[in-house]
Structure formats: C-alpha cells, structure tokens
Design a protein around this motif. Sequence first.
Motif, mmCIF file in Angstrom:
data_model
loop_
_atom_site.group_PDB
_atom_site.id
_atom_site.type_symbol
_atom_site.label_atom_id
_atom_site.label_comp_id
_atom_site.label_asym_id
_atom_site.label_seq_id
_atom_site.Cartn_x
_atom_site.Cartn_y
_atom_site.Cartn_z
ATOM 1 N N SER A 1 -22.596 56.618 -0.657
ATOM 2 C CA SER A 1 -21.296 57.303 -0.548
ATOM 3 C C SER A 1 -20.841 57.806 -1.913
ATOM 4 C CB SER A 1 -20.261 56.342 0.025
ATOM 5 O OG SER A 1 -19.967 55.331 -0.937
ATOM 6 N N GLY A 2 -19.757 58.605 -1.891
ATOM 7 C CA GLY A 2 -19.234 59.142 -3.141
ATOM 8 C C GLY A 2 -18.765 58.046 -4.081
ATOM 9 N N GLY A 3 -18.049 57.045 -3.537
ATOM 10 C CA GLY A 3 -17.584 55.927 -4.363
ATOM 11 C C GLY A 3 -18.731 55.111 -4.914
ATOM 12 N N GLN A 4 -19.757 54.870 -4.089
ATOM 13 C CA GLN A 4 -20.924 54.113 -4.544
ATOM 14 C C GLN A 4 -21.673 54.871 -5.647
ATOM 15 O OE1 GLN A 4 -22.847 53.685 -0.751
ATOM 16 N NE2 GLN A 4 -21.975 51.659 -0.352
ATOM 17 N N LYS A 5 -21.752 56.181 -5.464
ATOM 18 C CA LYS A 5 -22.428 57.008 -6.476
ATOM 19 C C LYS A 5 -21.682 56.925 -7.809
ATOM 20 C CE LYS A 5 -23.831 61.049 -5.037
ATOM 21 N NZ LYS A 5 -23.855 62.508 -4.698
ATOM 22 N N GLN A 6 -20.337 56.971 -7.753
ATOM 23 C CA GLN A 6 -19.550 56.875 -8.981
ATOM 24 C C GLN A 6 -19.773 55.548 -9.680
ATOM 25 O OE1 GLN A 6 -15.464 57.766 -7.916
ATOM 26 N NE2 GLN A 6 -15.718 59.926 -8.470
ATOM 27 N N ARG A 7 -19.830 54.482 -8.913
ATOM 28 C CA ARG A 7 -20.023 53.163 -9.518
ATOM 29 C C ARG A 7 -21.415 53.029 -10.132
ATOM 30 N NH1 ARG A 7 -18.217 49.359 -4.710
ATOM 31 N NH2 ARG A 7 -18.216 51.298 -3.505
ATOM 32 N N LEU A 8 -22.415 53.628 -9.493
ATOM 33 C CA LEU A 8 -23.767 53.606 -10.076
ATOM 34 C C LEU A 8 -23.800 54.382 -11.395
ATOM 35 C CD1 LEU A 8 -26.012 54.137 -6.899
ATOM 36 C CD2 LEU A 8 -25.856 52.066 -8.295
ATOM 37 N N CYS A 9 -23.082 55.502 -11.432
ATOM 38 C CA CYS A 9 -23.046 56.311 -12.656
ATOM 39 C C CYS A 9 -22.328 55.568 -13.780
ATOM 40 C CB CYS A 9 -22.365 57.647 -12.392
ATOM 41 S SG CYS A 9 -23.346 58.769 -11.360
ATOM 42 N N ILE A 10 -21.276 54.829 -13.434
ATOM 43 C CA ILE A 10 -20.567 54.028 -14.441
ATOM 44 C C ILE A 10 -21.478 52.911 -14.953
ATOM 45 C CG2 ILE A 10 -18.646 52.434 -14.810
ATOM 46 C CD1 ILE A 10 -17.046 54.140 -12.778
ATOM 47 N N ALA A 11 -22.184 52.253 -14.051
ATOM 48 C CA ALA A 11 -23.116 51.187 -14.450
ATOM 49 C C ALA A 11 -24.199 51.740 -15.375
ATOM 50 C CB ALA A 11 -23.750 50.560 -13.209
ATOM 51 N N ARG A 12 -24.702 52.918 -15.049
ATOM 52 C CA ARG A 12 -25.726 53.577 -15.876
ATOM 53 C C ARG A 12 -25.196 53.843 -17.284
ATOM 54 N NH1 ARG A 12 -27.718 59.012 -13.278
ATOM 55 N NH2 ARG A 12 -25.641 59.690 -13.930
ATOM 56 N N ALA A 13 -23.921 54.246 -17.364
ATOM 57 C CA ALA A 13 -23.338 54.597 -18.659
ATOM 58 C C ALA A 13 -23.084 53.368 -19.533
ATOM 59 C CB ALA A 13 -22.040 55.370 -18.449
ATOM 60 N N ILE A 14 -22.638 52.252 -18.930
ATOM 61 C CA ILE A 14 -22.260 51.085 -19.731
ATOM 62 C C ILE A 14 -23.441 50.152 -19.989
ATOM 63 C CG2 ILE A 14 -19.893 51.201 -18.879
ATOM 64 C CD1 ILE A 14 -20.486 48.858 -17.044
ATOM 65 N N LEU A 15 -24.606 50.485 -19.440
ATOM 66 C CA LEU A 15 -25.770 49.601 -19.593
ATOM 67 C C LEU A 15 -26.151 49.423 -21.056
ATOM 68 C CD1 LEU A 15 -27.923 47.917 -18.206
ATOM 69 C CD2 LEU A 15 -29.285 49.981 -17.887
ATOM 70 N N ARG A 16 -25.970 50.474 -21.871
ATOM 71 C CA ARG A 16 -26.318 50.384 -23.289
ATOM 72 C C ARG A 16 -25.184 49.792 -24.130
ATOM 73 N NH1 ARG A 16 -30.104 52.511 -26.751
ATOM 74 N NH2 ARG A 16 -31.159 53.611 -25.070
ATOM 75 N N LYS A 17 -24.042 49.541 -23.539
ATOM 76 C CA LYS A 17 -22.853 49.116 -24.263
ATOM 77 C C LYS A 17 -22.530 50.143 -25.363
ATOM 78 C CE LYS A 17 -22.508 44.341 -23.120
ATOM 79 N NZ LYS A 17 -23.174 44.503 -21.877
ATOM 80 N N PRO A 18 -22.113 51.326 -24.965
ATOM 81 C CA PRO A 18 -21.913 52.417 -25.919
ATOM 82 C C PRO A 18 -20.740 52.160 -26.861
ATOM 83 C CG PRO A 18 -21.027 53.023 -23.780
ATOM 84 C CD PRO A 18 -21.746 51.712 -23.583
ATOM 85 N N VAL A 19 -20.785 52.813 -28.005
ATOM 86 C CA VAL A 19 -19.679 52.734 -28.961
ATOM 87 C C VAL A 19 -18.480 53.507 -28.422
ATOM 88 C CG1 VAL A 19 -18.948 53.299 -31.319
ATOM 89 C CG2 VAL A 19 -21.288 52.526 -30.894
ATOM 90 N N ILE A 20 -18.764 54.633 -27.751
ATOM 91 C CA ILE A 20 -17.709 55.453 -27.145
ATOM 92 C C ILE A 20 -18.092 55.712 -25.690
ATOM 93 C CG2 ILE A 20 -16.497 57.673 -27.200
ATOM 94 C CD1 ILE A 20 -17.204 57.811 -30.200
ATOM 95 N N LEU A 21 -17.162 55.474 -24.792
ATOM 96 C CA LEU A 21 -17.390 55.704 -23.363
ATOM 97 C C LEU A 21 -16.351 56.693 -22.852
ATOM 98 C CD1 LEU A 21 -18.786 54.964 -20.644
ATOM 99 C CD2 LEU A 21 -17.117 53.107 -20.415
ATOM 100 N N ILE A 22 -16.816 57.738 -22.184
ATOM 101 C CA ILE A 22 -15.919 58.767 -21.642
ATOM 102 C C ILE A 22 -16.055 58.789 -20.119
ATOM 103 C CG2 ILE A 22 -15.358 61.228 -21.605
ATOM 104 C CD1 ILE A 22 -16.639 61.395 -24.410
ATOM 105 N N LEU A 23 -14.964 58.548 -19.431
ATOM 106 C CA LEU A 23 -14.947 58.545 -17.973
ATOM 107 C C LEU A 23 -14.117 59.739 -17.503
ATOM 108 C CD1 LEU A 23 -14.266 54.724 -17.470
ATOM 109 C CD2 LEU A 23 -16.471 55.882 -17.387
ATOM 110 N N ASP A 24 -14.808 60.783 -17.049
ATOM 111 C CA ASP A 24 -14.142 62.021 -16.651
ATOM 112 C C ASP A 24 -13.848 62.003 -15.152
ATOM 113 O OD1 ASP A 24 -13.201 64.544 -16.282
ATOM 114 O OD2 ASP A 24 -14.910 65.592 -17.149
ATOM 115 N N ASP A 25 -12.678 61.462 -14.813
ATOM 116 C CA ASP A 25 -12.248 61.363 -13.410
ATOM 117 C C ASP A 25 -13.343 60.711 -12.563
ATOM 118 O OD1 ASP A 25 -10.331 61.647 -11.485
ATOM 119 O OD2 ASP A 25 -10.842 63.712 -10.964
ATOM 120 N N SER A 26 -13.937 59.655 -13.130
ATOM 121 C CA SER A 26 -15.143 59.066 -12.530
ATOM 122 C C SER A 26 -14.848 57.953 -11.536
ATOM 123 C CB SER A 26 -16.053 58.525 -13.633
ATOM 124 O OG SER A 26 -15.341 57.621 -14.448
#
Length: 575
Positions: free
Chosen positions: A474-499
């Motif tokens: 689903s759309g919500g599940q896809k968003q959560r997977l994309c967020i998990a993908r982004a934070i996996l590296r523990k970034p110095v800067i994280l940008i969430l664009d209406d995610s």
Amino acid sequence: MKKYLTFFTKYKKALILAPLLVIIDVICEIVQPQLMSKIVDFGVKQKNMAYILHTGGLMVILSLVAIAANVGNIYYSSHVSVGFAAELRKGMFSKIQEFSFSNLDRFSSASLTTRMTNDVNIIQNVIMMSLRLLFRAPLMLLFAVVIAISINASLAIIIAVAIPVLAICMYVILHKGFPFFEKMQQKLDRVNAVIQENLVNIRVVKSFVREDFEKKKFGHTNEELRAMAVKASGMVVLILPVMQLVMNLSVVAIVWFGGKAIIAGTFQVGQLMSFITYITQILMSLMMLSMIIMTFSRAEASSDRVLEILNTTVDIVDSPAAIKKNLQVGLGKVEFKNVFFKYHADGTEFVLKNINLVVKPGETVAIIGATGAAKSTLVQLIPRLYDVTSGTVLIDDVDVRDYTLPNLRINLKLVLQQNELFSGTVKQNLKWGNQKATDDEIITAAKDAQAHDFIMSLPKQYETVLGQSGVNVSGGQKQRLCIARAILRKPVILILDDSTSAVDTITEAKIRSSFREHLKGTTIFIIAQRISSIVSADNIVLLDKGEIIGTGSHSVLIKTSSVYQEIYNSQQLQL
C-alpha cells in the motif's frame, strides 16, 4: 561522428576485417562478366572446350571465394553493429545517471526510453548496412564504370546521362522526405509516453472506469504515428521505381546501340553481355547507395536525438577544488545565505527568493506552506539535486559545492514525495540505504519506521519479492519502507518530503518518537501538510510563494503568524 568512435574501441579488429572482406568479394564479382565474355567470344565461338572448362572452373573458384568473403563480412559487420549498439546504450545510460534534476527536466522518461531503444536500433542498422554496402557499392560502381569504359567508351555515354538523372531524383525525394522522419520519431515518443503513463496508472484507470477514454487516446496517438510513417515512407519508396525506370531504359538503349554495333561487326556478343552486366552492376550500386542515403536520412534524426543526450552538459559536477579537498559532512549544520533559485537560467521568475535560514546540528526543522510554495525545491538544494541561482547553501559552514557529490549525498538521505521502490526483495530494497547493513540493522531501521510488523506479515517476510515500483504494498507501507531505507545508514542529515502523508497519525507519531530516540544527532527536515506532524519540531519555517514569511516554534507562530493561524484553524475545523 567523433562522439561515436569511442564506442567502436572493443571492435577494432572486426571493423577492419569487414571492409577488407568486402573488397575481396567485389574483386571476385567484378571479374566474372569479363570471364563470361571470354567464354562466349573465344570458348564457344571457337568450340574450345578446354578453354571453357578452365575459365569456368576459375569462375567457380572466384564464386566460392566471394561467398566466403560475403559470409565473413556479414558476421563481422553484425558483430560490430550489435556491439556498438550495446556500448552506445551503456554510454547513454551512464550519462543519464550523471544528470541533475534540471538536466532530467529537459527530457521525458518516454523520450529517453525511445532514444535508448528505437533510435539506437536505427543507428545499429545503419552501421551494419554501412559495413556491408557502404564500401561495396562505391567499389563496385568504380570498377564497373572503368571496365565498361574500357569495353566500349561510346556506349558508356548512356551511363553518363543516367547517373545525373538518378542523382537529381534522389536528392529531391530525400530532401522532401527527411523532415518526416524526424517528426515520426517525435510521434513515437508520444506513443511511448501514452503507453508508459497508462501502464503506471492502470489501477487509477480501472478505478475511474476510463478504459474507453484511454483506448481512444492511444488510438489517436497511434494513428498520428501511422500517418506520419506513411508520409515518410511514401516519399522514400519513390526512389525504387525511379531507379528501375532509369535502369530499364539504360539497358534498352545499350541493347539497341550495342546490337547495331554487333551487326556492323565492331562489337562482339560476349562483350555486349558483359557490358550489360556491368551496366546493371553500376545501376545496382547506385540503388544500394540510394538505400544507404535513405537509411542515413532516417538515422540522422535518430542520431541527433542520441547526441542530444551524449552532448548534454551535466550542470552539477564535482569541482577540482572539491575533489582535492575531499571533505566529509560531519555535524549536520545547514545554512541558507541569501539564496535565490529559478529552474531555468533564462527564466524571469525566481522560485525561491532571499532565503536566509540557519539550522543547528541535531535540530528538527519543519517546513510548511501552501501547494506551490517551493518547499520541496528548498530542501532539494541541500544535496545539490539543483544548484542555487545565487547565494550559498552551506553544510558545516562549507559551501555544498565544495563537497564531492558522493561525499555530500552519502551522509544525507532524502525521502521524496514520490516514493519509489525497485523490483527485488524487501531486504534488497532496504539495503539501498546501506549495502553493508546487517540483518539486525535492517530490522532495527524497519522497526523505527514502523514497517517491521507488516513486513513480518508478508508471505516471505524480508525475502518477499516486491513488484515493479512496489505495486504489491500500500501507499503507507511504501512510505514506511522508504523511510526505513533512508535511516538505515543513520544519516547526518535526513530530509522527509511529505513522506508520511499516507500514514495514519498514530503510526506517524511512533515514527517521530523513534527518531527522537535513535537519531538524536541527526539534523531532520520535515515537509508536511498536517500541523499535527510538526508541532514538536524545534523550528518551523513558513513558506509562501518562495519566501520565508515566518519562523519559530509552534507556540510562537500560533501567536505571531496570521497565515500559520489560518492553516491551524482550518485543520482543526476538518477534525
């Protein structure tokens, strides 16, 4: 043409052998009529069987050599053309990967697909035809003309008349036909765009019962392509009947005047036979040249479209200074200094105007504003998806242009409005964020993004294969997977664009809570439409028509900003 030479590097041997084999083939073929003439005029006329057998045997040997050379030429020309096309597609794909967002804005995805497939195939066919016919036709023409003149110079005058007539006809036809080929490729782009759009949005089409509309739209676009293809082909096919008319008239003239010469005793039957053969070879060579020119005419439009990609100047690249410094993003402080931005250098309106903003390391900053306020554009300047028109964006007090793109982006993760997943397993998609991540790290990131529970409910859990673009979640599940993908590296800067727009408020609150617990040192930018998503942010930036009209915490803005109050009250009424 120079741009294409690098794509032939792996095929130099075949590129040399193909023309050499053509020369051997032409030589073997060009002497055959002379030998046949001698068989008729000397062997048959004098009833010399030994001469007939000897010369006939030589013709058989030459024919076999010609066949072998022709087969070799076909093999090597195919090898070169197919290899060239593969290398060209690879080069185009690599160049597209280097494009910035502003470069990509110039091309539609359908157009890029057409250029990498259909246009490259057309160029491939030209390369193959060139290696088979481009050398063969001129050589055959040259040798045949020289031998025809040596046999009978007066009869050769017929060719001197025929060739200019053909040349003029071909020029007129091709000159009128070429613009249609360019338009035909543009129509093909449009057909691919309609197909791509329909397939990507097929579920929307079905939910709104718009199948008939889509069929009509495709039918109209397809008909436009057909009509343009008919126009282009209709002009070019005129070449063949013109060629045949000139050829037949030339042969009739040669037989007429040659027959008179035989009756007069100044010409022999065998010579007339060979002369007609050579004239036929000359005209066939001209026909082959016309086919090559015709193919080149169509390929020119395709070549221009391919070169447009290869010659595109990538506007966001690593500067020599950045490469030399090799700086790394460390703390995550972000600063905008007098930033102005417009999408096109020759544009008149700025999308962002006089942006001044300082974000301290580890802060959570929310950006809110009406649709079209340039919220997404603002944050896309941080990873240099676009470059500022004027002003400066700094990270850790260093201009972002002084970082190399890999060093900048590896420590900065962006979850875009359009959440895209790739074909492959859930785990493979998540590891886009960090290829070296362990299973435990993947599970932790999924839990922080509130994705672990639904992943565990999938048939094969983390090894479940996702369809193209993640169509089976689903759309919500896809968003959560994309967020998990982004934070996996523990970034110095994280940008969430209406995610989190497709995520319910309870799940969204849990995601924010996990950020506070596990991403304490990360600078976070949040673009959101719901004020409930940003009330806990350290600082809220209110954008309107590309300008900052207010900053502060929720408690400050609710007291000082009428625009913020209006947004807040409208959302409270909706509740």
